[in-house]
Design a protein around this motif. Structure first.
Motif, short mmCIF file in Angstrom:
data_model
loop_
_atom_site.label_atom_id
_atom_site.label_comp_id
_atom_site.label_asym_id
_atom_site.label_seq_id
_atom_site.Cartn_x
_atom_site.Cartn_y
_atom_site.Cartn_z
N ALA A 322 0.82 -1.21 0.00
CA ALA A 322 0.00 0.00 0.00
C ALA A 322 0.85 1.26 0.00
O ALA A 322 0.41 2.31 -0.46
N THR A 327 3.30 6.22 -3.06
CA THR A 327 4.03 7.44 -2.68
C THR A 327 4.94 7.89 -3.83
O THR A 327 4.94 9.08 -4.20
N VAL A 389 -9.08 0.54 -3.93
CA VAL A 389 -8.92 -0.91 -3.78
C VAL A 389 -10.34 -1.47 -3.87
O VAL A 389 -11.24 -0.94 -3.20
N PRO A 456 -8.53 10.42 -3.56
CA PRO A 456 -7.38 9.55 -3.87
C PRO A 456 -7.07 8.58 -2.74
O PRO A 456 -6.43 7.55 -2.97
N PHE A 457 -7.50 8.93 -1.51
CA PHE A 457 -7.24 8.03 -0.38
C PHE A 457 -8.47 7.21 -0.01
O PHE A 457 -8.52 6.60 1.06
N VAL A 459 -12.73 6.33 0.55
CA VAL A 459 -13.87 6.90 1.28
C VAL A 459 -14.26 6.02 2.45
O VAL A 459 -14.09 4.80 2.41
N ARG A 461 -15.11 4.11 6.00
CA ARG A 461 -14.39 3.36 7.02
C ARG A 461 -13.19 2.57 6.49
O ARG A 461 -12.36 2.12 7.26
N ARG A 462 -13.12 2.37 5.18
CA ARG A 462 -11.96 1.64 4.66
C ARG A 462 -10.98 2.56 3.94
O ARG A 462 -10.10 2.11 3.19
N SER A 463 -11.12 3.87 4.19
CA SER A 463 -10.19 4.78 3.52
C SER A 463 -8.78 4.57 4.07
O SER A 463 -8.60 3.92 5.11
C1 HEM Z 1 0.05 8.64 -1.78
C2 HEM Z 1 0.04 7.50 -1.13
C3 HEM Z 1 -1.17 6.63 -0.90
C4 HEM Z 1 -2.34 6.57 -1.58
C5 HEM Z 1 -2.78 7.40 -2.78
C6 HEM Z 1 -3.15 5.54 -0.96
C7 HEM Z 1 -4.41 5.18 -1.38
C8 HEM Z 1 -5.18 4.20 -0.76
C9 HEM Z 1 -6.48 3.81 -1.22
C10 HEM Z 1 -7.21 4.40 -2.41
C11 HEM Z 1 -6.93 2.85 -0.38
C12 HEM Z 1 -8.29 2.14 -0.46
C13 HEM Z 1 -9.31 3.02 0.22
C14 HEM Z 1 -10.73 2.59 0.07
O1 HEM Z 1 -11.03 1.42 -0.20
O2 HEM Z 1 -11.60 3.47 0.21
C15 HEM Z 1 -5.90 2.61 0.60
C16 HEM Z 1 -6.00 1.70 1.63
C17 HEM Z 1 -4.98 1.43 2.50
N1 HEM Z 1 -3.76 2.08 2.57
FE1 HEM Z 1 -3.17 3.61 1.42
N2 HEM Z 1 -2.45 5.01 0.08
C18 HEM Z 1 -1.23 5.64 0.16
C19 HEM Z 1 -0.23 5.40 1.08
C20 HEM Z 1 -0.29 4.47 2.08
C21 HEM Z 1 0.78 4.21 3.01
C22 HEM Z 1 2.11 4.97 3.04
C23 HEM Z 1 0.36 3.19 3.81
C24 HEM Z 1 1.08 2.52 4.94
C25 HEM Z 1 2.39 2.53 5.10
C26 HEM Z 1 -0.99 2.82 3.39
C27 HEM Z 1 -1.75 1.83 3.97
C28 HEM Z 1 -3.03 1.50 3.58
C29 HEM Z 1 -3.82 0.43 4.19
C30 HEM Z 1 -3.38 -0.47 5.35
C31 HEM Z 1 -5.05 0.40 3.52
C32 HEM Z 1 -6.23 -0.52 3.79
C33 HEM Z 1 -7.27 0.13 4.69
C34 HEM Z 1 -8.47 -0.77 4.96
O3 HEM Z 1 -8.84 -1.58 4.11
O4 HEM Z 1 -9.05 -0.64 6.05
N3 HEM Z 1 -1.34 3.63 2.34
N4 HEM Z 1 -4.85 3.45 0.35
#
Ligand code: HEM
Length: 521
Positions: A322, A327, A389, A456-457, A459, A461-463
């Motif tokens: 992730a 990044t 995702v 981009p991150f 929406v 509870r799963r954001s």
């Molecule tokens: C610019 C950088 C990043 C972007 C654009 C990004 C984007 C996303 C997106 C779109 C999701 C899915 C959200 C959803 O389903 O609504 C997600 C989930 C997640 N991201 Fe990131 N992410 C970034 C960086 C990171 C970093 C640095 C970490 C940890 C070191 C991380 C850890 C996670 C985890 C653990 C989830 C799953 C959350 C869940 O399902 O409860 N992400 N991210």
């Protein structure tokens, strides 16, 4: 060849041919049955559809449904399909999987605001299931058990929250300085630098230092290759994820073997890292993420959540898949847009260079308001995870009065939403950082979720829980690249916008630029 060996070879070939013929016949029979069933059920379906409101369903083909319409860049193909059918929400069939596609900010609000819980599942995709030890992680585990809730809470308070992110400031500053040194060395003779490659290496090193406490040096090249392969597999097309009954094709294509090999290499790497941490924990200075997870493993309050090594390893996998590409790609796309807009590049450089010193530190970041607008605009136009995702409904729900059954896959087209003229106006396609000038706190990312127009991150509870972690690294790297160098494309060429997709989207052609070291007086 020895006659006995020859006979044996012939027998093996005959057996293979027979096996293949049987598989082929089974496939033809299944296609015929499915097609006939569809023909017989069509009048019933039409009657049912006439009696209740329904969402647009662009016509698909027998068997594969709308899969062929995904094209090489699925988020763009889906945006075009939605526009053609005037369908901000549309229902597709990807193989045999019913899929809801969300393409505007209003549609996202309508779908998610009343249904955050219903929309919070994730499909159990082949690669994700294997590399997370059977969905024992945060990103892919089902949301209705106690594990996901507890693990996510721990990720926000212990792993990725503001205090932990602050604690890794030295790592980010060290790696930003190393990036500057690498660009300076590579461009010393005036030759262009492959910035894409350097950004990926930087992002990888940050994650490895933060997670494992290693510098990405000694013995880590192998581990880097293993993690690279994991990313490639995550972006690969597994037939089983769309037509489970045809999953054996993945084995014929060699994908299953690749996945197994990668899983075992990843597992061996984690085992070694965990053992090393257990052996040297007593004398280690700061905590890295493995230390934190091992501490939680021994803490009675968290023991049931982090009860097994597999859960620790599953969560480590999350951090890498992730946090690395996303990044690096954010910095890569931002630099791409800056090179395409010299006036914006000049304005951002003027702001960054206004502070003196010979390098930008994290303490300088709060004053860099324009740079933050530029990054926000870049993530609007180029969200690194353009379809987020994938989600899956965990219970039936309704959107615009239409019933969405449980088990429907949900794709949120963050890229289409970022360019939705309904939310961003008629100039939505233009790169204009100033459109974010009125945002009160550019470091507070909550409105990104609330507005439903900049996601981009993700929406609800799963954001993404890694927002803080990611933005601090992105801002510091960009600030230093702009502070220390003047940039231009080689031979005055235009910088293209071609994309290559997997789960994330990066530039198809690496960003190769001429960097001129700025002399600080
Ligand atoms: C610019 C950088 C990043 C972007 C654009 C990004 C984007 C996303 C997106 C779109 C999701 C899915 C959200 C959803 O389903 O609504 C997600 C989930 C997640 N991201 Fe990131 N992410 C970034 C960086 C990171 C970093 C640095 C970490 C940890 C070191 C991380 C850890 C996670 C985890 C653990 C989830 C799953 C959350 C869940 O399902 O409860 N992400 N991210």
């Amino acid at each position: 060849m020895h006659p006995a060996l020859f006979m044996e070879t012939l027998q093996v070939q005959a057996a293979h041919a027979e096996l293949f013929a049987r598989a082929f016949l089974a496939l033809v029979a299944t296609v015929a049955v499915l097609y006939l069933t569809r023909l017989l059920l069509a009048p019933l379906k039409r009657r049912a559809a006439a009696s209740s409101p329904s969402l647009p369903r662009p016509r698909g083909l027998p068997l594969i449904g709308n899969l062929h319409q995904l094209g090489a860049v699925p988020h763009d193909s889906l945006a075009a399909l939605a526009a053609r059918h005037d369908a901000p929400l549309m229902l597709l069939r990807l193989g045999s999987v019913p899929t809801l596609v969300v393409s505007t900010a209003d549609a996202l609000r309508a779908a998610f605001q009343p249904n955050d819980r219903a929309m919070s599942g994730r499909p159990a995709l082949t690669v994700a299931t294997r590399i997370t030890y059977g969905l024992q992680d945060i990103a892919f585990s089902p949301p209705d058990g106690a594990f996901w809730r507890a693990a996510r809470r721990a990720s926000l308070s212990e792993l990725l929250g503001a205090p932990r992110v602050r604690a890794f400031r030295d790592v980010r500053e060290g790696e930003a300085a190393a990036l500057v040194a690498a660009v300076a060395a590579a461009s010393a003779a005036g030759s262009p630098v492959n910035l894409s490659e350097m950004l990926m290496a930087t992002s990888n090193r940050i994650l490895r230092r933060v997670a494992f406490g290693d510098g990405g040096d000694d013995g880590s090249i192998e581990a880097g290759a293993v993690l690279d392969e994991t990313q490639k597999l995550l972006g690969a097309f597994f037939v089983a994820d769309y037509m489970p009954w045809l999953g054996w094709v993945d084995a014929l294509r060699g994908l299953r073997r690749r996945l197994e090999r990668n899983f075992h290499e990843l597992d061996a790497f984690y085992e070694k890292v965990i053992d090393d941490h257990l052996n040297k924990r007593a004398d280690s200075k700061g905590e890295d993420l493995v230390d934190v997870l091992l501490r939680l493993h021994g803490d009675p309050a968290y023991r049931s959540t982090f009860s097994s090594r597999n859960r620790i390893k599953g969560i480590l996998t999350d951090m890498f898949i992730a946090g690395t590409d996303t990044t690096a790609e954010t910095v890569e796309w931002t630099m791409t847009e800056l090179l395409r807009h010299p006036d914006i590049l000049a304005k951002a450089q003027q702001e960054v260079r206004g502070g003196g010193g010979d390098i930008v530190l994290e303490s300088d970041l709060p004053r860099l308001k324009y740079l933050k607008q530029v990054i926000r605009e870049s993530m609007r136009v180029h969200p690194p995870v353009p379809l987020l995702v994938p989600r899956e409904t965990i219970e039936p729900c309704a959107v615009y009065g239409c019933e969405i059954p449980a088990g429907t896959r949900v794709l949120v087209n963050a890229r289409a939403i970022g360019q939705d003229p309904g939310a961003w106006g008629p100039d939505a396609a233009r790169f204009v950082p100033e459109r974010h000038a009125e945002v009160a706190d550019l470091s507070d990312h909550k409105p990104w979720h609330d507005s439903f127009s900049l996601v981009p991150f993700g929406v609800g509870r799963r954001s993404c829980p890694g927002v803080h972690f990611a933005t601090s690294a992105v801002e510091l790297q960009l600030a230093n690249l702009l502070f220390c160098f003047d940039w231009r494309a080689p031979n005055g060429e235009a910088v293209d916008l071609e994309q290559e997709t997997g789960m994330t989207v990066h530039r198809k052609n690496p960003l190769v630029l001429v960097a001129e070291r700025r002399r600080v007086q």
